[in-house]
Design a protein around this motif. Structure first.
Motif, PDB file in Angstrom:
ATOM      1  N   ALA A   1      -0.049   1.293  -2.396  1.00 31.91           N
ATOM      2  CA  ALA A   1      -1.501   0.179  -1.689  1.00 31.91           C
ATOM      3  C   ALA A   1      -2.576   0.669  -2.947  1.00 31.91           C
ATOM      4  CB  ALA A   1      -2.027   1.031  -0.454  1.00 31.91           C
ATOM      5  N   SER A   2      -2.725   2.222  -3.518  1.00 32.51           N
ATOM      6  CA  SER A   2      -4.067   1.837  -4.713  1.00 32.51           C
ATOM      7  C   SER A   2      -3.645   1.568  -5.677  1.00 32.51           C
ATOM      8  CB  SER A   2      -3.198   3.831  -4.584  1.00 32.51           C
ATOM      9  OG  SER A   2      -2.322   4.553  -5.695  1.00 32.51           O
ATOM     10  N   GLY A   3      -2.605   1.091  -6.283  1.00 32.39           N
ATOM     11  CA  GLY A   3      -2.036   0.012  -7.829  1.00 32.39           C
ATOM     12  C   GLY A   3      -1.466   0.578  -8.323  1.00 32.39           C
ATOM     13  N   GLU A   4      -0.721   2.160  -8.352  1.00 33.35           N
ATOM     14  CA  GLU A   4      -0.427   3.197  -9.390  1.00 33.35           C
ATOM     15  C   GLU A   4       0.802   2.553  -9.359  1.00 33.35           C
ATOM     16  OE1 GLU A   4       1.486   7.482  -8.944  1.00 33.35           O
ATOM     17  OE2 GLU A   4       0.667   6.894  -7.100  1.00 33.35           O
ATOM     18  N   ILE A   5       1.364   1.407  -8.620  1.00 27.75           N
ATOM     19  CA  ILE A   5       3.115   1.443  -8.841  1.00 27.75           C
ATOM     20  C   ILE A   5       2.846  -0.391  -8.789  1.00 27.75           C
ATOM     21  CG2 ILE A   5       4.163   2.931  -8.813  1.00 27.75           C
ATOM     22  CD1 ILE A   5       4.827   2.207  -5.157  1.00 27.75           C
ATOM     23  N   ASP A   6       3.348  -1.201  -8.945  1.00 28.27           N
ATOM     24  CA  ASP A   6       3.535  -2.812  -8.663  1.00 28.27           C
ATOM     25  C   ASP A   6       4.150  -2.694  -7.891  1.00 28.27           C
ATOM     26  OD1 ASP A   6       1.236  -2.866 -10.861  1.00 28.27           O
ATOM     27  OD2 ASP A   6       3.128  -2.729 -12.022  1.00 28.27           O
ATOM     28  N   MET A   7       5.073  -2.260  -7.569  1.00 27.12           N
ATOM     29  CA  MET A   7       6.104  -2.741  -6.560  1.00 27.12           C
ATOM     30  C   MET A   7       6.665  -1.429  -6.294  1.00 27.12           C
ATOM     31  SD  MET A   7       9.141  -4.997  -8.595  1.00 27.12           S
ATOM     32  CE  MET A   7      10.426  -4.333  -7.611  1.00 27.12           C
ATOM     33  N   LEU A   8       7.813  -1.351  -5.134  1.00 23.10           N
ATOM     34  CA  LEU A   8       8.812  -0.814  -4.232  1.00 23.10           C
ATOM     35  C   LEU A   8       9.388  -1.350  -4.518  1.00 23.10           C
ATOM     36  CD1 LEU A   8       7.725   2.322  -3.476  1.00 23.10           C
ATOM     37  CD2 LEU A   8       7.092   1.720  -1.154  1.00 23.10           C
ATOM     38  N   ALA A   9      10.581  -0.393  -4.713  1.00 24.26           N
ATOM     39  CA  ALA A   9      12.296  -0.193  -4.551  1.00 24.26           C
ATOM     40  C   ALA A   9      12.882   0.864  -4.302  1.00 24.26           C
ATOM     41  CB  ALA A   9      12.386  -1.398  -5.959  1.00 24.26           C
ATOM     42  N   ARG A  10      12.866   1.105  -3.462  1.00 21.05           N
ATOM     43  CA  ARG A  10      12.909   3.102  -2.278  1.00 21.05           C
ATOM     44  C   ARG A  10      13.745   2.998  -1.218  1.00 21.05           C
ATOM     45  NH1 ARG A  10      11.870   6.828   0.533  1.00 21.05           N
ATOM     46  NH2 ARG A  10      12.092   8.998  -0.163  1.00 21.05           N
ATOM     47  N   ASN A  11      14.670   2.347  -1.530  1.00 16.46           N
ATOM     48  CA  ASN A  11      15.798   2.811   0.034  1.00 16.46           C
ATOM     49  C   ASN A  11      14.331   2.908   1.301  1.00 16.46           C
ATOM     50  OD1 ASN A  11      15.175   5.088  -0.897  1.00 16.46           O
ATOM     51  ND2 ASN A  11      16.364   6.502   0.332  1.00 16.46           N
TER      52      ASN A  11
END
Length: 338
Positions: free
Chosen positions: A91-101
Protein backbone atom coordinates in the motif's frame (compact mmCIF):
# COMPACT_ATOMS: atom_id res chain seq x y z
CA UNK A 1 -10.98 -3.09 18.89
CA UNK A 2 -13.38 -2.95 15.97
CA UNK A 3 -12.67 0.76 15.55
CA UNK A 4 -8.88 0.23 15.46
CA UNK A 5 -9.19 -2.54 12.88
CA UNK A 6 -11.45 -0.34 10.76
CA UNK A 7 -9.03 2.58 10.95
CA UNK A 8 -6.17 0.25 10.09
CA UNK A 9 -7.99 -0.87 6.97
CA UNK A 10 -8.68 2.75 6.03
CA UNK A 11 -4.99 3.57 6.47
CA UNK A 12 -3.87 0.73 4.20
CA UNK A 13 -6.52 1.63 1.62
CA UNK A 14 -5.49 5.30 1.70
CA UNK A 15 -1.83 4.44 1.24
CA UNK A 16 -2.71 2.18 -1.67
CA UNK A 17 -4.70 4.89 -3.43
CA UNK A 18 -1.87 7.40 -3.07
CA UNK A 19 0.84 5.04 -4.26
CA UNK A 20 -1.22 3.83 -7.23
CA UNK A 21 -1.78 7.39 -8.43
CA UNK A 22 1.96 7.74 -9.03
CA UNK A 23 1.96 5.18 -11.87
CA UNK A 24 3.97 2.09 -10.99
CA UNK A 25 4.97 1.21 -14.55
CA UNK A 26 6.75 4.55 -14.97
CA UNK A 27 8.40 4.19 -11.56
CA UNK A 28 9.72 0.70 -12.33
CA UNK A 29 11.10 1.77 -15.70
CA UNK A 30 12.73 4.89 -14.26
CA UNK A 31 14.22 2.97 -11.34
CA UNK A 32 15.43 0.12 -13.53
CA UNK A 33 14.47 -2.49 -10.93
CA UNK A 34 11.28 -4.19 -9.80
CA UNK A 35 10.63 -4.16 -6.05
CA UNK A 36 8.84 -7.44 -5.42
CA UNK A 37 7.45 -8.44 -2.04
CA UNK A 38 7.98 -12.10 -1.13
CA UNK A 39 7.80 -14.27 1.96
CA UNK A 40 10.62 -14.21 4.50
CA UNK A 41 11.57 -17.69 3.36
CA UNK A 42 9.58 -20.73 2.22
CA UNK A 43 11.61 -23.32 0.34
CA UNK A 44 10.21 -23.97 -3.13
CA UNK A 45 8.18 -20.75 -3.17
CA UNK A 46 10.59 -17.98 -2.19
CA UNK A 47 13.90 -18.38 -0.38
CA UNK A 48 17.49 -17.20 -0.84
CA UNK A 49 20.19 -19.79 -1.50
CA UNK A 50 23.62 -19.85 0.15
CA UNK A 51 24.75 -17.06 -2.18
CA UNK A 52 21.75 -14.87 -1.38
CA UNK A 53 20.12 -15.60 -4.75
CA UNK A 54 16.34 -15.81 -4.46
CA UNK A 55 14.62 -18.79 -6.06
CA UNK A 56 11.18 -20.38 -6.03
CA UNK A 57 7.73 -20.61 -7.53
CA UNK A 58 6.67 -17.09 -6.49
CA UNK A 59 10.10 -15.65 -7.23
CA UNK A 60 9.71 -16.86 -10.82
CA UNK A 61 6.65 -14.62 -11.24
CA UNK A 62 8.64 -11.59 -10.07
CA UNK A 63 11.47 -12.40 -12.47
CA UNK A 64 9.05 -12.92 -15.37
CA UNK A 65 7.54 -9.47 -14.78
CA UNK A 66 11.02 -7.89 -14.61
CA UNK A 67 11.97 -9.60 -17.88
CA UNK A 68 8.77 -8.42 -19.57
CA UNK A 69 9.07 -4.79 -18.43
CA UNK A 70 12.81 -4.20 -18.07
CA UNK A 71 14.28 -6.86 -20.33
CA UNK A 72 16.28 -8.22 -17.41
CA UNK A 73 14.99 -11.02 -15.16
CA UNK A 74 17.69 -10.25 -12.60
CA UNK A 75 16.59 -6.63 -12.17
CA UNK A 76 14.54 -7.46 -9.08
CA UNK A 77 14.90 -6.27 -5.51
CA UNK A 78 13.28 -8.94 -3.34
CA UNK A 79 11.67 -7.51 -0.21
CA UNK A 80 10.88 -10.09 2.48
CA UNK A 81 7.51 -9.50 4.15
CA UNK A 82 5.55 -11.21 6.92
CA UNK A 83 1.82 -11.82 7.15
CA UNK A 84 1.60 -8.58 9.12
CA UNK A 85 3.85 -6.32 7.03
CA UNK A 86 3.05 -7.40 3.46
CA UNK A 87 -0.04 -5.23 2.89
CA UNK A 88 1.45 -2.06 4.32
CA UNK A 89 4.54 -2.59 2.17
CA UNK A 90 2.39 -2.80 -0.95
CA UNK A 91 0.00 0.00 0.00
CA UNK A 92 2.82 2.43 0.83
CA UNK A 93 4.65 1.85 -2.44
CA UNK A 94 7.65 0.18 -0.80
CA UNK A 95 7.04 -2.71 -3.20
CA UNK A 96 5.57 -2.66 -6.70
CA UNK A 97 3.84 -6.03 -6.44
CA UNK A 98 3.36 -8.78 -3.90
CA UNK A 99 4.03 -12.40 -4.85
CA UNK A 100 3.88 -14.06 -1.47
CA UNK A 101 1.48 -17.00 -1.08
CA UNK A 102 -1.34 -14.53 -0.39
CA UNK A 103 -4.99 -15.58 -0.46
CA UNK A 104 -7.43 -13.65 -2.65
CA UNK A 105 -10.35 -12.70 -0.41
CA UNK A 106 -13.28 -10.30 -0.60
CA UNK A 107 -11.99 -7.93 2.09
CA UNK A 108 -8.45 -7.78 0.76
CA UNK A 109 -9.77 -6.94 -2.67
CA UNK A 110 -12.59 -4.57 -1.76
CA UNK A 111 -11.70 -3.12 1.65
CA UNK A 112 -7.90 -2.98 1.51
CA UNK A 113 -8.01 -1.86 -2.13
CA UNK A 114 -5.72 -4.42 -3.70
CA UNK A 115 -5.99 -5.93 -7.16
CA UNK A 116 -5.36 -9.66 -7.34
CA UNK A 117 -4.24 -10.21 -10.90
CA UNK A 118 -4.91 -13.95 -10.97
CA UNK A 119 -4.27 -17.22 -9.19
CA UNK A 120 -0.91 -18.95 -9.51
CA UNK A 121 -1.64 -21.68 -6.94
CA UNK A 122 -4.97 -23.13 -5.83
CA UNK A 123 -4.45 -24.22 -2.25
CA UNK A 124 -6.25 -25.02 0.99
CA UNK A 125 -5.39 -24.93 4.67
CA UNK A 126 -4.10 -28.12 6.25
CA UNK A 127 -2.51 -29.48 9.41
CA UNK A 128 0.88 -31.06 10.11
CA UNK A 129 1.59 -33.13 13.22
CA UNK A 130 4.36 -35.41 14.50
CA UNK A 131 3.54 -38.98 13.49
CA UNK A 132 4.12 -40.09 17.07
CA UNK A 133 1.08 -38.07 18.16
CA UNK A 134 -1.03 -40.87 16.72
CA UNK A 135 -3.74 -38.58 15.32
CA UNK A 136 -5.40 -39.40 12.00
CA UNK A 137 -7.90 -36.53 11.71
CA UNK A 138 -7.96 -32.84 12.58
CA UNK A 139 -11.20 -33.49 14.42
CA UNK A 140 -9.13 -35.38 17.02
CA UNK A 141 -7.12 -32.28 17.95
CA UNK A 142 -9.28 -31.15 20.89
CA UNK A 143 -7.09 -29.23 23.34
CA UNK A 144 -4.07 -29.12 21.03
CA UNK A 145 -1.59 -26.26 20.90
CA UNK A 146 -1.41 -24.89 17.35
CA UNK A 147 1.37 -22.82 15.76
CA UNK A 148 -0.28 -20.25 13.53
CA UNK A 149 0.98 -17.23 11.58
CA UNK A 150 -0.59 -13.95 12.63
CA UNK A 151 -2.18 -11.59 10.14
CA UNK A 152 -3.36 -14.43 7.88
CA UNK A 153 -6.62 -16.03 6.80
CA UNK A 154 -5.29 -19.13 8.57
CA UNK A 155 -6.16 -17.63 11.96
CA UNK A 156 -9.80 -17.13 11.03
CA UNK A 157 -10.16 -20.50 9.30
CA UNK A 158 -8.71 -22.27 12.33
CA UNK A 159 -11.17 -20.61 14.71
CA UNK A 160 -14.08 -21.46 12.40
CA UNK A 161 -13.04 -25.11 12.07
CA UNK A 162 -12.60 -25.75 15.78
CA UNK A 163 -15.80 -23.91 16.70
CA UNK A 164 -17.88 -25.77 14.11
CA UNK A 165 -16.55 -29.10 15.41
CA UNK A 166 -17.04 -28.16 19.09
CA UNK A 167 -13.38 -28.64 19.97
CA UNK A 168 -10.87 -26.28 21.55
CA UNK A 169 -7.27 -25.30 20.89
CA UNK A 170 -4.56 -23.06 22.27
CA UNK A 171 -2.94 -20.78 19.66
CA UNK A 172 0.82 -20.27 19.58
CA UNK A 173 1.22 -17.07 17.54
CA UNK A 174 4.21 -16.84 15.19
CA UNK A 175 5.15 -14.32 12.49
CA UNK A 176 7.32 -16.22 10.01
CA UNK A 177 7.55 -19.73 8.65
CA UNK A 178 11.07 -20.03 10.09
CA UNK A 179 9.74 -19.23 13.55
CA UNK A 180 6.88 -21.69 13.10
CA UNK A 181 9.29 -24.43 12.07
CA UNK A 182 11.53 -23.76 15.06
CA UNK A 183 8.63 -23.73 17.53
CA UNK A 184 6.99 -26.81 16.06
CA UNK A 185 10.18 -28.90 16.08
CA UNK A 186 10.95 -27.74 19.62
CA UNK A 187 7.58 -29.07 20.74
CA UNK A 188 6.13 -25.65 21.59
CA UNK A 189 3.02 -26.66 19.65
CA UNK A 190 1.40 -29.97 18.77
CA UNK A 191 0.27 -28.83 15.35
CA UNK A 192 1.37 -26.45 12.63
CA UNK A 193 -1.35 -25.15 10.35
CA UNK A 194 -1.01 -23.12 7.17
CA UNK A 195 -1.61 -23.63 3.45
CA UNK A 196 -1.05 -27.28 2.56
CA UNK A 197 1.63 -26.34 0.02
CA UNK A 198 3.49 -24.44 2.73
CA UNK A 199 3.31 -27.44 5.06
CA UNK A 200 4.76 -29.69 2.35
CA UNK A 201 7.54 -27.18 1.68
CA UNK A 202 8.33 -26.87 5.38
CA UNK A 203 8.33 -30.63 5.99
CA UNK A 204 10.75 -31.11 3.08
CA UNK A 205 13.39 -29.15 5.01
CA UNK A 206 13.17 -31.35 8.15
CA UNK A 207 16.00 -33.74 8.98
CA UNK A 208 13.43 -36.58 9.18
CA UNK A 209 10.42 -35.57 7.05
CA UNK A 210 8.87 -39.02 7.44
CA UNK A 211 8.35 -38.39 11.16
CA UNK A 212 5.67 -35.84 10.34
CA UNK A 213 2.33 -36.25 8.59
CA UNK A 214 -0.18 -33.98 6.90
CA UNK A 215 -3.69 -34.72 8.11
CA UNK A 216 -6.33 -35.40 5.43
CA UNK A 217 -8.55 -32.39 6.13
CA UNK A 218 -8.34 -29.34 3.90
CA UNK A 219 -10.50 -26.80 5.70
CA UNK A 220 -10.57 -23.83 3.33
CA UNK A 221 -10.17 -22.47 -0.16
CA UNK A 222 -6.90 -20.56 -0.54
CA UNK A 223 -6.52 -19.14 -4.06
CA UNK A 224 -3.01 -17.71 -3.93
CA UNK A 225 -1.80 -15.11 -6.37
CA UNK A 226 0.17 -11.94 -7.04
CA UNK A 227 -1.40 -8.57 -6.32
CA UNK A 228 -0.94 -4.87 -6.98
CA UNK A 229 -2.65 -1.71 -5.79
CA UNK A 230 -6.15 -0.72 -6.86
CA UNK A 231 -6.32 2.13 -9.33
CA UNK A 232 -3.06 1.37 -11.14
CA UNK A 233 -4.71 -0.42 -14.03
CA UNK A 234 -1.84 -0.17 -16.51
CA UNK A 235 0.53 -1.88 -14.08
CA UNK A 236 -2.10 -4.41 -13.06
CA UNK A 237 -2.54 -5.37 -16.71
CA UNK A 238 1.20 -5.98 -17.11
CA UNK A 239 1.45 -8.27 -14.08
CA UNK A 240 -1.83 -10.05 -14.93
CA UNK A 241 -0.91 -10.77 -18.52
CA UNK A 242 2.63 -11.81 -17.62
CA UNK A 243 1.14 -14.50 -15.38
CA UNK A 244 -1.32 -15.39 -18.14
CA UNK A 245 1.56 -15.67 -20.61
CA UNK A 246 3.23 -18.31 -18.43
CA UNK A 247 -0.04 -20.24 -18.14
CA UNK A 248 -0.93 -19.97 -21.83
CA UNK A 249 2.58 -20.97 -22.88
CA UNK A 250 2.15 -24.32 -21.14
CA UNK A 251 -1.26 -24.90 -22.72
CA UNK A 252 0.09 -24.02 -26.15
CA UNK A 253 3.23 -26.13 -25.82
CA UNK A 254 5.66 -23.21 -25.71
CA UNK A 255 8.65 -24.05 -23.50
CA UNK A 256 11.99 -22.54 -22.57
CA UNK A 257 13.68 -24.95 -24.99
CA UNK A 258 11.51 -24.49 -28.08
CA UNK A 259 10.54 -20.84 -27.73
CA UNK A 260 13.21 -19.51 -30.07
CA UNK A 261 12.10 -21.91 -32.77
CA UNK A 262 8.45 -20.99 -32.26
CA UNK A 263 9.26 -17.29 -32.32
CA UNK A 264 10.31 -17.73 -35.93
CA UNK A 265 6.62 -18.26 -36.70
CA UNK A 266 4.07 -21.06 -36.35
CA UNK A 267 0.77 -22.13 -37.86
CA UNK A 268 -0.99 -21.23 -34.61
CA UNK A 269 -2.10 -17.57 -34.59
CA UNK A 270 -2.39 -17.44 -30.79
CA UNK A 271 1.20 -18.59 -30.33
CA UNK A 272 2.27 -15.94 -32.83
CA UNK A 273 0.34 -13.26 -30.93
CA UNK A 274 1.75 -14.46 -27.61
CA UNK A 275 5.33 -14.32 -28.87
CA UNK A 276 4.88 -11.02 -30.69
CA UNK A 277 5.36 -12.17 -34.27
CA UNK A 278 1.78 -11.22 -35.09
CA UNK A 279 -0.48 -8.43 -33.84
CA UNK A 280 0.25 -5.53 -31.49
CA UNK A 281 -0.48 -6.92 -28.02
CA UNK A 282 2.80 -5.63 -26.56
CA UNK A 283 2.02 -2.12 -27.75
CA UNK A 284 -1.36 -2.29 -25.99
CA UNK A 285 0.48 -2.94 -22.71
CA UNK A 286 3.00 -0.18 -23.27
CA UNK A 287 5.71 -2.77 -23.91
CA UNK A 288 7.55 -4.07 -26.95
CA UNK A 289 6.50 -7.06 -29.03
CA UNK A 290 8.78 -9.57 -27.26
CA UNK A 291 7.67 -8.91 -23.67
CA UNK A 292 5.97 -12.31 -23.23
CA UNK A 293 8.78 -14.16 -24.97
CA UNK A 294 11.25 -12.76 -22.43
CA UNK A 295 8.96 -13.64 -19.52
CA UNK A 296 8.63 -17.26 -20.70
CA UNK A 297 12.33 -17.69 -21.48
CA UNK A 298 13.32 -16.64 -17.96
CA UNK A 299 12.23 -19.79 -16.10
CA UNK A 300 9.99 -21.52 -18.62
CA UNK A 301 6.23 -21.81 -18.77
CA UNK A 302 3.97 -22.37 -15.75
CA UNK A 303 4.43 -26.14 -15.88
CA UNK A 304 8.21 -25.87 -16.03
CA UNK A 305 8.24 -23.46 -13.10
CA UNK A 306 5.98 -25.75 -11.07
CA UNK A 307 8.02 -28.88 -11.82
CA UNK A 308 11.37 -27.24 -11.05
CA UNK A 309 10.40 -25.67 -7.73
CA UNK A 310 7.61 -27.65 -6.06
CA UNK A 311 6.70 -30.58 -8.34
CA UNK A 312 6.66 -34.30 -7.69
CA UNK A 313 10.36 -34.71 -8.51
CA UNK A 314 11.41 -32.15 -5.88
CA UNK A 315 11.72 -32.75 -2.13
CA UNK A 316 8.41 -30.88 -1.70
CA UNK A 317 6.71 -33.36 -4.00
CA UNK A 318 3.47 -31.57 -4.88
CA UNK A 319 1.19 -33.04 -7.53
CA UNK A 320 -0.43 -30.64 -9.96
CA UNK A 321 -3.95 -31.42 -8.68
CA UNK A 322 -6.16 -28.35 -9.04
CA UNK A 323 -3.17 -26.54 -10.56
CA UNK A 324 -3.24 -28.66 -13.69
CA UNK A 325 -4.33 -27.06 -16.94
CA UNK A 326 -8.08 -26.99 -17.55
CA UNK A 327 -7.50 -29.43 -20.39
CA UNK A 328 -6.09 -31.90 -17.82
CA UNK A 329 -8.87 -31.62 -15.26
CA UNK A 330 -7.41 -28.71 -13.29
CA UNK A 331 -8.48 -25.10 -12.73
CA UNK A 332 -5.62 -23.41 -14.56
CA UNK A 333 -7.02 -21.27 -17.35
CA UNK A 334 -5.85 -18.13 -19.10
CA UNK A 335 -8.07 -15.82 -21.12
CA UNK A 336 -7.12 -15.82 -24.82
CA UNK A 337 -4.32 -13.72 -26.24
CA UNK A 338 -6.41 -11.93 -28.81
Amino acid sequence: MKKSVFLGALTVAGLAAGAAAAGTMDDVKARGTLNCGVTTGLVGFAAPDSNGEWNGFDVAVCRAVAAAVLGDASAVEFVPTTGKTRFTALASGEIDMLARNTTWTFSRDVDLKFEFVGVNYYDGQGFMIPKELGVSSAKELDGATVCIQTGTTTELNLADFFRSNNISYEPVPIETNAEAQQQYLAGACDVYTTDASGLAATRATFENPGDHVLLPEIISKEPLGPLVRHGDNEWGDVVRWTLNALISAEELGVTSTNIDEMAAGTDNPEINRLLGTEGTLGEMLGLDAEWAMRAIKTNGNYGEIFAKNIGEDTPIGLARGLNAQWTDGGLLYSPPFR
